[in-house]
Design an enzyme around this catalytic site. Structure first.
Site, PDB file in Angstrom:
ATOM      1  N   ARG A 147     -32.012  60.577 -46.103  1.00  0.00           N
ATOM      2  CA  ARG A 147     -30.823  60.608 -46.787  1.00  0.00           C
ATOM      3  C   ARG A 147     -30.918  59.419 -47.902  1.00  0.00           C
ATOM      4  O   ARG A 147     -31.459  58.666 -47.903  1.00  0.00           O
ATOM      5  CB  ARG A 147     -29.545  60.109 -46.004  1.00  0.00           C
ATOM      6  CG  ARG A 147     -29.559  58.611 -45.409  1.00  0.00           C
ATOM      7  CD  ARG A 147     -28.026  58.325 -45.121  1.00  0.00           C
ATOM      8  NE  ARG A 147     -27.889  57.169 -44.431  1.00  0.00           N
ATOM      9  CZ  ARG A 147     -27.894  56.021 -45.157  1.00  0.00           C
ATOM     10  NH1 ARG A 147     -27.832  55.695 -46.595  1.00  0.00           N
ATOM     11  NH2 ARG A 147     -27.677  54.641 -44.124  1.00  0.00           N
ATOM     12  N   ASN A 206     -33.586  50.006 -50.830  1.00  0.00           N
ATOM     13  CA  ASN A 206     -32.409  49.158 -51.003  1.00  0.00           C
ATOM     14  C   ASN A 206     -32.164  48.802 -52.250  1.00  0.00           C
ATOM     15  O   ASN A 206     -32.432  49.308 -53.317  1.00  0.00           O
ATOM     16  CB  ASN A 206     -32.298  48.092 -49.779  1.00  0.00           C
ATOM     17  CG  ASN A 206     -31.259  48.585 -48.794  1.00  0.00           C
ATOM     18  OD1 ASN A 206     -30.200  49.125 -49.224  1.00  0.00           O
ATOM     19  ND2 ASN A 206     -31.487  48.461 -47.586  1.00  0.00           N
ATOM     20  N   ASP A 237     -31.053  43.538 -48.265  1.00  0.00           N
ATOM     21  CA  ASP A 237     -30.461  44.718 -48.607  1.00  0.00           C
ATOM     22  C   ASP A 237     -30.092  44.822 -49.882  1.00  0.00           C
ATOM     23  O   ASP A 237     -30.884  45.167 -51.003  1.00  0.00           O
ATOM     24  CB  ASP A 237     -29.108  44.630 -47.572  1.00  0.00           C
ATOM     25  CG  ASP A 237     -28.541  46.043 -47.503  1.00  0.00           C
ATOM     26  OD1 ASP A 237     -28.509  47.118 -48.441  1.00  0.00           O
ATOM     27  OD2 ASP A 237     -27.983  46.590 -46.467  1.00  0.00           O
TER      28      ASP A 237
HETATM   29  C1  BGC Z   1     -28.662  51.080 -44.786  1.00  0.00           C
HETATM   30  C2  BGC Z   1     -28.361  50.805 -43.445  1.00  0.00           C
HETATM   31  C3  BGC Z   1     -29.614  49.891 -43.140  1.00  0.00           C
HETATM   32  C4  BGC Z   1     -29.439  48.630 -43.756  1.00  0.00           C
HETATM   33  C5  BGC Z   1     -30.459  47.651 -43.483  1.00  0.00           C
HETATM   34  C6  BGC Z   1     -28.583  49.745 -45.683  1.00  0.00           C
HETATM   35  O1  BGC Z   1     -28.363  49.874 -47.131  1.00  0.00           O
HETATM   36  O2  BGC Z   1     -27.508  52.016 -45.451  1.00  0.00           O
HETATM   37  O3  BGC Z   1     -28.402  52.107 -42.770  1.00  0.00           O
HETATM   38  O4  BGC Z   1     -29.411  49.617 -41.503  1.00  0.00           O
HETATM   39  O5  BGC Z   1     -29.448  49.086 -44.973  1.00  0.00           O
HETATM   40  O6  BGC Z   1     -31.707  47.798 -43.759  1.00  0.00           O
HETATM   41 CA    CA Z   2     -27.882  48.857 -49.094  1.00  0.00          CA
END
Ligand code: BGC
Ligand code: CA
Length: 296
Positions: free
Chosen positions: A110, A158, A206
């Site tokens: 996704r 991310n 993140d």
């Molecule tokens: C994702 C999560 C993931 C997290 C840590 C987020 O951006 O959506 O599914 O666990 O990052 O890596």
């Molecule tokens: Ca994220």
């Protein structure tokens, strides 16, 4: 301004709760400078939200798929990176218009985080639903709406950010625990010369944003904070502690673009985290790099 300097010269900022929500994976915030609105998503709740911080009003739009990021476009629609590719969302009638899916052949992936560069291209990356296979990639939705693969072998795509002069792009593939830098050419959108510049030890990195002083603000998933880093020295210079373990992302907003909006997730054991999933704000007194709009 709300901060104090501690012994290690790390500035500590205090965050305030600005929107209490029960959303699951609150993420992907972006700021509309013209409308003074914060867009954010609940990835797993399959919702796009429009929050007006001045009026304290939050509007929710349900979509039919996981939605990783929502960014403003010049026409006033939102551009979404969803489970099954890129879409425009009309915020008046909630209508979705499919653009394309560069991962038609990868139903187990996704889209996750995404952001526009200063020229109005949209960068967004993917991840495996199991969060461990390196089947993800980073894509660019070009200004003519064609797509280009920018990076391969990504696990959890991310944070993306650019330096104020747009000559450097910063990127996070969360499980690496690193922030990498690339030379960036805004004329072509090409990246080169990848190098690691920061290693995060508390949780994993993140979402991320940059400020007008060229510093990076990084959300710590599993690390109870957002931290501010000097990317030139690889040094942590400030921290915003939060009462939520999984801090997912941040973006600058507010009338003067000097307020940092921080998203958090309601995932795992959150018994002692009543504000998990909520959105916080910090008045930093530092201007952020603006949210650029997609060029359409
Ligand atoms: C994702 C999560 C993931 C997290 C840590 C987020 O951006 O959506 O599914 O666990 O990052 O890596
Ligand atoms: Ca994220």
């Amino acid at each position: 301004m709300n901060f104090k300097v501690n012994k290690e010269d790390v500035v500590n900022y205090k965050a305030e709760l600005i929107l209490k929500t029960d959303s699951i994976l609150t993420e992907g915030p972006s700021w509309d400078e013209d409308k003074k609105l914060l867009y954010w998503v609940d990835i797993e709740g399959k919702k796009v939200h429009i929050f007006d911080p001045q009026r304290s009003v939050d509007k929710e739009i349900k979509v039919d798929q996981y939605v990783g990021a929502a960014v403003p476009t010049r026409s006033g629609e939102l551009l979404l990176a969803m489970k099954n590719g890129f879409y425009f969302l009309n915020v008046e009638d909630s209508r979705l218009t499919f653009i394309c899916n560069p991962e038609n052949d990868k139903p187990y992936n996704r889209f996750n985080d995404g952001k526009c560069d200063c020229m109005g291209r949209f960068f967004a990356g993917t991840m495996s639903l199991n969060e461990t296979d390196p089947t993800g990639a980073l894509y660019c939705l070009e200004r003519d709406m064609t797509t280009r693969k920018v990076l391969e072998n990504v696990t959890i795509s991310n944070g993306i950010a650019w330096s104020p002069d747009n000559k450097t792009m910063y990127y996070i593939d969360s499980p690496t625990k690193r922030v990498d830098a690339f030379d960036y050419d805004p004329k072509t959108g090409n990246v080169s010369n990848r190098r690691a510049i920061i290693v995060i030890e508390e949780g994993v990195p993140d979402g991320m944003t940059s400020d007008s002083e060229g510093m990076l603000w990084i959300a710590h998933w599993g690390g109870w904070q957002v931290s501010r880093w000097d990317p030139y020295r690889g040094k942590k210079i400030a921290s915003v502690k939060l009462p939520v373990e999984k801090v997912s992302s941040c973006v600058f907003g507010g009338v003067d673009l000097d307020e940092l909006y921080i998203t958090t997730a309601r995932k795992g054991d959150v018994k002692n985290q009543p504000y998990a999933g909520s959105i916080f704000v910090v008045k930093t007194g530092i201007k952020g790099v603006p949210t650029y709009k997609y060029c359409r």
